[in-house]
Design an enzyme around this catalytic site. Structure first.
Site, mmCIF file in Angstrom:
data_model
loop_
_atom_site.group_PDB
_atom_site.id
_atom_site.type_symbol
_atom_site.label_atom_id
_atom_site.label_comp_id
_atom_site.label_asym_id
_atom_site.label_seq_id
_atom_site.Cartn_x
_atom_site.Cartn_y
_atom_site.Cartn_z
ATOM 1 N N SER A 83 0.699 -1.129 0.111
ATOM 2 C CA SER A 83 0.161 0.067 -0.175
ATOM 3 C C SER A 83 1.114 1.085 -0.029
ATOM 4 O O SER A 83 1.993 1.058 0.200
ATOM 5 C CB SER A 83 -0.803 -0.188 1.210
ATOM 6 O OG SER A 83 -0.146 0.230 2.341
ATOM 7 N N LEU A 97 -3.169 1.409 6.883
ATOM 8 C CA LEU A 97 -3.492 2.460 6.176
ATOM 9 C C LEU A 97 -3.142 2.333 4.975
ATOM 10 O O LEU A 97 -1.918 1.955 4.485
ATOM 11 C CB LEU A 97 -3.351 4.052 6.982
ATOM 12 C CG LEU A 97 -3.943 4.180 8.162
ATOM 13 C CD1 LEU A 97 -3.439 5.525 8.443
ATOM 14 C CD2 LEU A 97 -5.431 4.175 8.042
ATOM 15 N N HIS A 108 3.547 -4.931 2.722
ATOM 16 C CA HIS A 108 3.025 -5.644 4.049
ATOM 17 C C HIS A 108 3.338 -6.997 4.196
ATOM 18 O O HIS A 108 3.872 -7.530 5.109
ATOM 19 C CB HIS A 108 1.457 -5.537 4.134
ATOM 20 C CG HIS A 108 1.119 -4.484 4.261
ATOM 21 N ND1 HIS A 108 0.988 -3.389 5.334
ATOM 22 C CD2 HIS A 108 0.688 -3.425 3.204
ATOM 23 C CE1 HIS A 108 0.081 -2.438 4.987
ATOM 24 N NE2 HIS A 108 0.166 -2.159 3.680
ATOM 25 N N LEU A 110 5.174 -10.559 1.889
ATOM 26 C CA LEU A 110 5.530 -11.462 0.836
ATOM 27 C C LEU A 110 5.414 -12.947 1.365
ATOM 28 O O LEU A 110 6.097 -13.028 2.361
ATOM 29 C CB LEU A 110 7.088 -11.189 0.382
ATOM 30 C CG LEU A 110 7.653 -11.768 -0.684
ATOM 31 C CD1 LEU A 110 8.832 -11.082 -1.195
ATOM 32 C CD2 LEU A 110 8.066 -13.328 -0.462
ATOM 33 N N TYR A 154 16.441 -9.852 2.156
ATOM 34 C CA TYR A 154 16.283 -8.697 1.705
ATOM 35 C C TYR A 154 17.706 -7.663 1.192
ATOM 36 O O TYR A 154 17.306 -7.175 0.143
ATOM 37 C CB TYR A 154 15.294 -7.700 2.713
ATOM 38 C CG TYR A 154 13.903 -8.388 2.749
ATOM 39 C CD1 TYR A 154 12.900 -8.416 1.662
ATOM 40 C CD2 TYR A 154 13.462 -9.003 4.142
ATOM 41 C CE1 TYR A 154 11.747 -8.942 1.663
ATOM 42 C CE2 TYR A 154 12.100 -9.504 3.926
ATOM 43 C CZ TYR A 154 11.276 -9.442 2.784
ATOM 44 O OH TYR A 154 9.926 -10.051 2.813
#
Length: 183
Positions: A83, A97, A108, A110, A154
């Site tokens: 988002s 949000l 948010h 994976l 990451y």
């Protein structure tokens, strides 16, 4: 001799075959499949899911263009849900949000279906997602929060550590990371 066109059967009826592998934005209709994969992936590790079913539906209704699913033969095998966020760092509010004027894409979740793990699918999906974000005029960077053990994964995907995340979930603490999309 009568030649058949590709994709037709001997009776002349066209066969419909699902693509072997397809990447597409998720829709609210995908929410249950998403939740099943996410629940299995996260409950075993942390005891909780980043997004519950109603939150998955919420984001897939509000900003489906910030999600990406990997389907093999029509079955969801991995996904990302994001988002937009409008602050430098993530806060508790970022968990629920979507800020339409934001320039950061908050990833948010994976998750990869258990039978497809350890095959590099998470890295491939994340790479495809970051490439896709470059096509979105609003996206300047991608942000995420993860547990310490996921930081090397990451980092290999090009994310840099911003430091400890302000957000906590129960006893869990997170590291915040970012990846430039452009600029």
């Amino acid at each position: 001799v009568r030649l058949r066109s590709p994709g037709s059967s001997p009776t002349g009826q066209r066969r419909y075959t699902l693509p072997a592998s397809e990447f597409r934005c998720l829709s609210p209709e995908d929410a249950i499949s998403v939740f099943e994969i996410e629940r299995e992936a996260f409950i075993s590790v942390s005891g909780d899911c980043p997004l519950h079913l109603d939150e998955i539906r919420h984001f897939l209704n509000l900003c489906p263009e910030l999600s990406l699913g990997w389907f093999e033969e029509g079955r969801l095998v991995a996904f990302i849900i994001g988002s937009l966020w409008d602050q430098d760092r993530l806060s508790q509010e970022a968990l629920t949000l979507h800020r339409p004027r934001g320039t950061a894409v908050h990833i948010h979740v994976l998750a990869v279906h258990r039978t497809f793990r350890q095959q590099g699918k998470g890295s491939i999906l994340l790479w495809r997602y970051l490439q896709y974000l470059r096509c979105l005029p609003c996206a300047r960077r991608a942000l995420l929060m993860c547990e310490e053990f996921l930081v090397p994964f990451y980092q290999k995907c090009g994310f840099e550590v911003l430091g400890p995340c302000e957000v906590t979930v129960g006893e869990l603490a997170f590291i915040e990371m970012q990846h430039p999309v452009r600029g």
